[in-house]
Design an enzyme around this catalytic site. Structure first.
Site, PDB file in Angstrom:
ATOM      1  N   GLY A 203       0.791  -1.218   0.000  1.00  0.00           N
ATOM      2  CA  GLY A 203       0.000   0.000   0.000  1.00  0.00           C
ATOM      3  C   GLY A 203       0.825   1.270   0.000  1.00  0.00           C
ATOM      4  N   SER A 207       3.954  -0.067  -6.799  1.00  0.00           N
ATOM      5  CA  SER A 207       3.542  -0.439  -8.154  1.00  0.00           C
ATOM      6  C   SER A 207       3.096   0.778  -8.953  1.00  0.00           C
ATOM      7  CB  SER A 207       2.420  -1.479  -8.109  1.00  0.00           C
ATOM      8  OG  SER A 207       2.883  -2.687  -7.513  1.00  0.00           O
ATOM      9  N   SER A 274       9.790  -6.882  -0.391  1.00  0.00           N
ATOM     10  CA  SER A 274      11.158  -7.323  -0.040  1.00  0.00           C
ATOM     11  C   SER A 274      11.535  -6.843   1.364  1.00  0.00           C
ATOM     12  CB  SER A 274      12.166  -6.858  -1.087  1.00  0.00           C
ATOM     13  OG  SER A 274      12.023  -5.505  -1.422  1.00  0.00           O
TER      14      SER A 274
END
Length: 361
Positions: A203, A207, A274
């Protein structure tokens, strides 16, 4: 060892002969095990710390995959797939420990099924190093068969181990040289390869920002490819869950794919949570110097949870989603990323412009 003896340097395999054997008392005609002497070679060949000089007729084995007994000595459990420093003799290499084949019951010697090793546990597992190393089974040489494992982040010694033998697959696989170099791939694309590694909480906007970066680079006629965390789990990593070990393997696979794409001359843009520093450092180590750019998409947990576009935080808070980063699984923020993006102060387009300005000054 005598003057005139043919020698071989491992793991390079370069050969020469002994010109002189020098000691504090002058030249020697003979040196035996346990003595400290200086060897002068007939040829100028590279022989650096960690490499081993052997007689040409009786070389050691060289490999990068082994079966080993491991004694775990840290309060934090072993994470299969995580990279540790492996110190053997005077050589230190990066090594990955795989899921144990079994754990040994020290009282009965029974072999027990186990997915990890905890404090004082003893188990047998395969180890893969990032390059070939000369070795001998521990039963033949404690110096070249015994090793320790060191945590890359804390620098603590976490385990000791003994090599049994090299795996057969390590001896049957050889690197194939290619005629077209990575430099040529980059040259015909008229760009410098790079891996833009966007990391942050779910969130945080990784992306969205990564997509904006690729869109802007496409307008600049740059050759790119975007790897997104959710998309990769639909194919390449669909067999992985969200345990710590699975997250480590998820990032390792993505790192290998990103490396291949960088070799092809592409600018690779990734968007992955990650969460662990050690795995981000592992991917950095796969790349050529200067090609890896860590971008921390910094968003406070409260803001990310408020956005909750996928409804994942609500599920995690309700106990319906286990091992969710930020709730019941930790996120280790980058310490010194190449770029720090505060999404509470920048729009996705502004963040993308900052990343591109850093990538293409």
């Amino acid at each position: 060892m005598r003057p005139g003896d043919e020698i071989r340097v491992l793991p390079s395999g370069k050969t020469s002969s002994v010109a002189r054997i020098v000691s504090m008392d002058g030249d020697r005609e003979l040196a035996v095990a346990g003595e400290s002497v200086t060897l002068t070679l007939s040829d100028e060949i590279d022989c650096s710390r960690g490499q081993v000089i052997v007689t040409a007729q009786a070389p050691l084995e060289v490999a990068d995959q082994f079966e080993s007994t491991i004694v775990w000595m840290d309060e934090v459990d072993m994470v299969p797939g995580r990279a540790y420093w492996l110190k053997i003799g005077t050589q230190t290499v990066s090594a990955t420990v795989h899921e144990p084949k079994y754990e040994v019951n020290v009282n009965t010697q029974e072999h027990l099924a186990s997915k990890t090793l905890d404090l004082n546990a003893i188990g047998v597992a395969n180890i893969t190093t990032d390059r070939e190393i000369p070795f001998a089974p521990y039963s033949e040489s404690r110096d070249l068969g015994g090793f320790i494992l060191i945590d890359k982040i804390s620098n603590k010694t976490v385990a000791a181990g003994m090599i049994h033998f090299a795996l057969r697959r390590a001896q049957n696989i050889h690197w194939q040289a290619m005629d077209i170099s990575r430099e040529h791939h980059a040259m015909i694309k008229n760009q410098k390869p790079a891996v833009l590694w966007l990391t942050g909480l779910s969130g945080s906007g990784k992306s969205t920002i990564a997509n904006a970066v690729e869109r802007k680079l496409a307008r600049m006629n740059r050759h790119t490819f975007m790897l997104d965390g959710d998309n990769v789990r639909h194919g390449l990593n669909k067999d992985l869950g969200f345990t710590e070990a699975d997250r480590v393997e998820n990032i390792r696979r993505v790192g290998e794919v990103a490396k291949l794409m960088a070799d092809a001359g592409l600018i690779v843009i990734t968007a992955f949570i990650s969460p662990f520093r050690s795995e981000r450092d592992m991917v950095r180590g796969m790349m050529q110097p200067g090609e890896f750019m860590e971008v921390f998409i910094d968003t406070p947990l409260s803001v990310a949870e408020e956005r909750d576009v996928k409804g994942l935080y609500a599920k995690a808070r309700a106990g319906q989603l286990k091992n969710f980063t930020g709730i019941d699984s930790p996120y280790e923020s980058p310490i010194s990323p190449e770029l720090w993006i505060d999404t509470t102060k920048l729009t996705p387009d502004e963040a993308a412009d900052l990343i591109i300005a850093k990538l293409i000054p």
